[in-house]
Motif scaffolding. Sequence first.
Motif, PDB file in Angstrom:
ATOM      1  N   ALA A 201       0.921  -1.209   0.053  1.00  0.00           N
ATOM      2  CA  ALA A 201       0.040   0.070  -0.029  1.00  0.00           C
ATOM      3  C   ALA A 201       0.986   1.133  -0.180  1.00  0.00           C
ATOM      4  O   ALA A 201       1.875   1.113   0.791  1.00  0.00           O
ATOM      5  N   LEU A 202       0.751   2.130  -0.786  1.00  0.00           N
ATOM      6  CA  LEU A 202       1.415   3.243  -1.127  1.00  0.00           C
ATOM      7  C   LEU A 202       0.698   4.759  -0.956  1.00  0.00           C
ATOM      8  O   LEU A 202      -0.478   4.785  -1.501  1.00  0.00           O
ATOM      9  N   ASP A 203       1.126   5.563   0.162  1.00  0.00           N
ATOM     10  CA  ASP A 203       0.282   6.783   0.288  1.00  0.00           C
ATOM     11  C   ASP A 203       1.122   7.979  -0.167  1.00  0.00           C
ATOM     12  O   ASP A 203       2.270   8.274   0.322  1.00  0.00           O
ATOM     13  N   SER A 204       0.929   8.520  -1.294  1.00  0.00           N
ATOM     14  CA  SER A 204       1.756   9.473  -1.870  1.00  0.00           C
ATOM     15  C   SER A 204       1.049  10.793  -1.550  1.00  0.00           C
ATOM     16  O   SER A 204       0.263  11.373  -2.477  1.00  0.00           O
ATOM     17  N   SER A 205       1.669  11.539  -0.575  1.00  0.00           N
ATOM     18  CA  SER A 205       0.847  12.544   0.001  1.00  0.00           C
ATOM     19  C   SER A 205       1.570  14.051  -0.262  1.00  0.00           C
ATOM     20  O   SER A 205       2.546  13.683  -1.120  1.00  0.00           O
ATOM     21  N   THR A 206       1.121  14.967   0.436  1.00  0.00           N
ATOM     22  CA  THR A 206       1.703  16.264  -0.143  1.00  0.00           C
ATOM     23  C   THR A 206       3.225  16.539   0.246  1.00  0.00           C
ATOM     24  O   THR A 206       3.836  17.184  -0.349  1.00  0.00           O
ATOM     25  N   THR A 207       3.675  15.873   1.251  1.00  0.00           N
ATOM     26  CA  THR A 207       4.996  16.222   1.764  1.00  0.00           C
ATOM     27  C   THR A 207       6.130  14.655   1.719  1.00  0.00           C
ATOM     28  O   THR A 207       7.095  14.831   1.741  1.00  0.00           O
TER      29      THR A 207
ATOM     30  N   GLU B 195      10.115  17.803  -1.547  1.00  0.00           N
ATOM     31  CA  GLU B 195      10.125  19.225  -1.066  1.00  0.00           C
ATOM     32  C   GLU B 195       8.670  19.838  -1.853  1.00  0.00           C
ATOM     33  O   GLU B 195       8.072  19.140  -2.815  1.00  0.00           O
ATOM     34  N   MET B 196       8.404  20.936  -1.165  1.00  0.00           N
ATOM     35  CA  MET B 196       7.176  21.735  -1.733  1.00  0.00           C
ATOM     36  C   MET B 196       7.634  23.002  -2.081  1.00  0.00           C
ATOM     37  O   MET B 196       8.208  23.619  -1.359  1.00  0.00           O
ATOM     38  N   LEU B 197       7.395  23.411  -3.504  1.00  0.00           N
ATOM     39  CA  LEU B 197       8.009  24.434  -4.122  1.00  0.00           C
ATOM     40  C   LEU B 197       6.984  25.757  -3.932  1.00  0.00           C
ATOM     41  O   LEU B 197       5.622  25.411  -4.335  1.00  0.00           O
ATOM     42  N   THR B 198       7.247  27.055  -3.757  1.00  0.00           N
ATOM     43  CA  THR B 198       6.572  28.118  -3.710  1.00  0.00           C
ATOM     44  C   THR B 198       7.062  29.224  -4.634  1.00  0.00           C
ATOM     45  O   THR B 198       7.660  30.248  -4.020  1.00  0.00           O
ATOM     46  N   PRO B 199       7.027  29.024  -6.017  1.00  0.00           N
ATOM     47  CA  PRO B 199       7.584  29.833  -6.722  1.00  0.00           C
ATOM     48  C   PRO B 199       6.870  31.379  -6.774  1.00  0.00           C
ATOM     49  O   PRO B 199       7.663  32.359  -7.539  1.00  0.00           O
ATOM     50  N   GLY B 200       5.735  31.613  -6.271  1.00  0.00           N
ATOM     51  CA  GLY B 200       5.049  32.874  -6.189  1.00  0.00           C
ATOM     52  C   GLY B 200       4.099  32.841  -5.263  1.00  0.00           C
ATOM     53  O   GLY B 200       3.579  31.802  -4.444  1.00  0.00           O
ATOM     54  N   ARG B 201       3.303  33.943  -4.912  1.00  0.00           N
ATOM     55  CA  ARG B 201       2.184  34.096  -4.195  1.00  0.00           C
ATOM     56  C   ARG B 201       1.082  33.144  -4.342  1.00  0.00           C
ATOM     57  O   ARG B 201       0.559  33.181  -5.303  1.00  0.00           O
ATOM     58  N   ASP B 202       0.700  32.414  -3.207  1.00  0.00           N
ATOM     59  CA  ASP B 202      -0.389  31.564  -3.579  1.00  0.00           C
ATOM     60  C   ASP B 202       0.063  30.228  -4.356  1.00  0.00           C
ATOM     61  O   ASP B 202      -0.877  29.613  -4.893  1.00  0.00           O
ATOM     62  N   PHE B 203       1.433  30.259  -4.908  1.00  0.00           N
ATOM     63  CA  PHE B 203       1.810  29.081  -6.132  1.00  0.00           C
ATOM     64  C   PHE B 203       2.524  27.867  -5.006  1.00  0.00           C
ATOM     65  O   PHE B 203       3.085  28.311  -4.124  1.00  0.00           O
ATOM     66  N   TYR B 204       2.065  26.676  -5.179  1.00  0.00           N
ATOM     67  CA  TYR B 204       2.365  25.660  -4.714  1.00  0.00           C
ATOM     68  C   TYR B 204       2.505  24.646  -5.727  1.00  0.00           C
ATOM     69  O   TYR B 204       1.772  24.067  -6.461  1.00  0.00           O
ATOM     70  N   GLU B 205       4.039  24.010  -5.714  1.00  0.00           N
ATOM     71  CA  GLU B 205       4.043  23.340  -6.895  1.00  0.00           C
ATOM     72  C   GLU B 205       5.402  21.949  -6.328  1.00  0.00           C
ATOM     73  O   GLU B 205       5.607  22.285  -5.421  1.00  0.00           O
ATOM     74  N   GLN B 206       5.403  20.909  -7.298  1.00  0.00           N
ATOM     75  CA  GLN B 206       6.501  20.024  -6.839  1.00  0.00           C
ATOM     76  C   GLN B 206       6.764  19.425  -8.199  1.00  0.00           C
ATOM     77  O   GLN B 206       6.438  19.617  -9.252  1.00  0.00           O
ATOM     78  N   ASP B 207       8.029  18.697  -8.139  1.00  0.00           N
ATOM     79  CA  ASP B 207       8.637  18.384  -9.195  1.00  0.00           C
ATOM     80  C   ASP B 207       8.132  16.615  -9.288  1.00  0.00           C
ATOM     81  O   ASP B 207       8.258  15.774  -8.218  1.00  0.00           O
ATOM     82  N   ALA B 208       7.171  16.390 -10.239  1.00  0.00           N
ATOM     83  CA  ALA B 208       6.469  15.291 -10.105  1.00  0.00           C
ATOM     84  C   ALA B 208       7.464  13.937 -10.117  1.00  0.00           C
ATOM     85  O   ALA B 208       7.007  12.687  -9.574  1.00  0.00           O
ATOM     86  N   THR B 209       8.479  14.238 -10.685  1.00  0.00           N
ATOM     87  CA  THR B 209       9.422  12.925 -10.822  1.00  0.00           C
ATOM     88  C   THR B 209       9.830  12.341  -9.481  1.00  0.00           C
ATOM     89  O   THR B 209      10.201  11.253  -9.115  1.00  0.00           O
ATOM     90  N   GLU B 210       9.819  13.457  -8.381  1.00  0.00           N
ATOM     91  CA  GLU B 210      10.150  12.858  -6.946  1.00  0.00           C
ATOM     92  C   GLU B 210       9.332  12.156  -6.419  1.00  0.00           C
ATOM     93  O   GLU B 210       9.485  11.398  -5.433  1.00  0.00           O
ATOM     94  N   TRP B 211       7.921  12.222  -6.784  1.00  0.00           N
ATOM     95  CA  TRP B 211       6.733  11.285  -6.524  1.00  0.00           C
ATOM     96  C   TRP B 211       7.360   9.941  -6.805  1.00  0.00           C
ATOM     97  O   TRP B 211       7.163   9.056  -5.883  1.00  0.00           O
ATOM     98  N   VAL B 212       7.766   9.509  -8.028  1.00  0.00           N
ATOM     99  CA  VAL B 212       8.417   8.146  -8.278  1.00  0.00           C
ATOM    100  C   VAL B 212       9.667   7.777  -7.661  1.00  0.00           C
ATOM    101  O   VAL B 212       9.690   6.850  -7.055  1.00  0.00           O
ATOM    102  N   SER B 213      10.306   8.713  -7.572  1.00  0.00           N
ATOM    103  CA  SER B 213      11.772   8.347  -6.545  1.00  0.00           C
ATOM    104  C   SER B 213      11.493   8.087  -5.203  1.00  0.00           C
ATOM    105  O   SER B 213      11.787   7.162  -4.745  1.00  0.00           O
ATOM    106  N   ALA B 214      10.641   8.905  -4.586  1.00  0.00           N
ATOM    107  CA  ALA B 214      10.134   8.636  -3.255  1.00  0.00           C
ATOM    108  C   ALA B 214       9.472   7.214  -3.272  1.00  0.00           C
ATOM    109  O   ALA B 214       9.685   6.782  -2.286  1.00  0.00           O
ATOM    110  N   ALA B 215       8.508   6.978  -3.932  1.00  0.00           N
ATOM    111  CA  ALA B 215       7.694   5.716  -3.925  1.00  0.00           C
ATOM    112  C   ALA B 215       8.785   4.777  -4.257  1.00  0.00           C
ATOM    113  O   ALA B 215       8.567   3.691  -3.539  1.00  0.00           O
ATOM    114  N   ASN B 216       9.812   4.591  -4.970  1.00  0.00           N
ATOM    115  CA  ASN B 216      10.722   3.596  -5.210  1.00  0.00           C
ATOM    116  C   ASN B 216      11.603   3.601  -3.848  1.00  0.00           C
ATOM    117  O   ASN B 216      11.663   2.376  -3.480  1.00  0.00           O
TER     118      ASN B 216
END
Length: 506
Positions: free
Chosen positions: A10-16, A38-59
Amino acid sequence: MPTDGPVVLALDSSTTATKALVVDTSGQVLAQGRAGYEMLTPGRDFYEQDATEWVSAANTAISEAVASLDAPDRARVSALCITPQRQTFVLCREDGTPLRNAILWLDGRASEQVMRLGTARVHELSGMVPDVTPSLYKLAWLSQHEPDALCAADRVAGVHAYLVHAFTGQWRDSRGTADSLGLFDMARLDWAEELLGIAGVRGDQLPELGDVGSVLADVLSDVAQGWGLPGPIAVVAGCGDGQAAGLGAGVTRPDEGYLNLGTAVVAGVHSPEYRWGRSYRTDAAGIPGQFVLEVVQNSGAFLAGWFRAELGDPALHGAPDAQLEQAASAVPPGSDGLVTLPYWNAVQSPHWDPQARGAMVGFSGTHSRAALYRSVIEGICLEAARNLRALETDTGTPITVLRIMGGGQRSELWRTILAACVGVPLEECATEEVSALGAAVIAVSAVTGQEVAAVSRAMARTGGTTEPDPDLASKYTKISEVQGELYPRLKELFSRLQALGAPVRE
């Protein structure tokens, strides 16, 4: 504990972070792993992530869990189920290469699109009250501000679809997770052409859908070997992390509720039929054929963490602070006349106003840091109680028990205040990773043929119970009346406050 028969991942891919569990059919957790990102904040009210990190973290998380298993148990692993953070998506090439950072659920850049496109028709069709959270409006934002990227994307994928592709090579998604993009005709649990047009998304950019609990594909042999598993491993269609948390808590009836004191505060109940209403959003459930009605506050433990990081002990970097909790516990209910409106990330339930902002009212020169912190927690709990009462009114079904999970449940202060505000017993979930356990419930159901609800009730583990204190509840009823008046009185100011900030983009 069974020593033979199937075992599931079972895999929980959450926000952090991503958490992996290895679970047998009795619900026993045999192994676990974890990896953050990491959670990236490139601007006001902007929240982003590098999607490839979802895969590497899951592995990493899966490999860590598998490493602690012996060879016989590794050979028993026969299925994988994923539960993801919802309303988060990425634009990518056919091979999964991202064209830009993924945009997260708590991203608030699309307030103008919500105001312009969020109609009653969209709400009725999608089940989601117009708000910055559904991906629909952020896709519309991209259509306006980054049209080349949206047009060039071979795929628009939520976290579940992205991971399924990474593990199986196929673009397939679960109806229990794809719904969170806000592009569904929720009653039919299928893509709605009308909503695709509003978002500026083509049908060929979206993955093929499978029912919750169905087998989407098998894990590629080289991926399984990389985890240290012989395979074959079936990928079972999962559901969103909130719905999975309900299953992990054994919440399966309309009178049972779950409440996750996580980054956001999300509480929900099951509904056997499709409903839509102003006080909640409607999601596809992890129980096939059912729906989950959820109330949502994006500023949950995020807000408490923000306070500790910005105004707490700098040495702790926002981590839980036992001394601050103890000091806040000594502050009287009502925080010496300080009341918080916890809209640091706009407001979802009950007002769904993308321009709303947080407020603390009642300052005096005698207020301490502990009083401020207690007021923040009180504000979150009072808002949660108000949302739950609205949900009960809309469904006509009183909630008899509330099972709680998430980081906030570990705080006695949170539990005491929340129980007094909501007025029902709070049963703690004994399993640390409740959403991941919910994914395991779906996987076990798939490999054993048992109904999801029955597996959920059998596998859930509960801990202590916090009963409401009647005297404290009476005090918070009066405080709630004051807090409830703040939003109507400040509403007209929020748009003016929004205009005072530097524009994100023209």
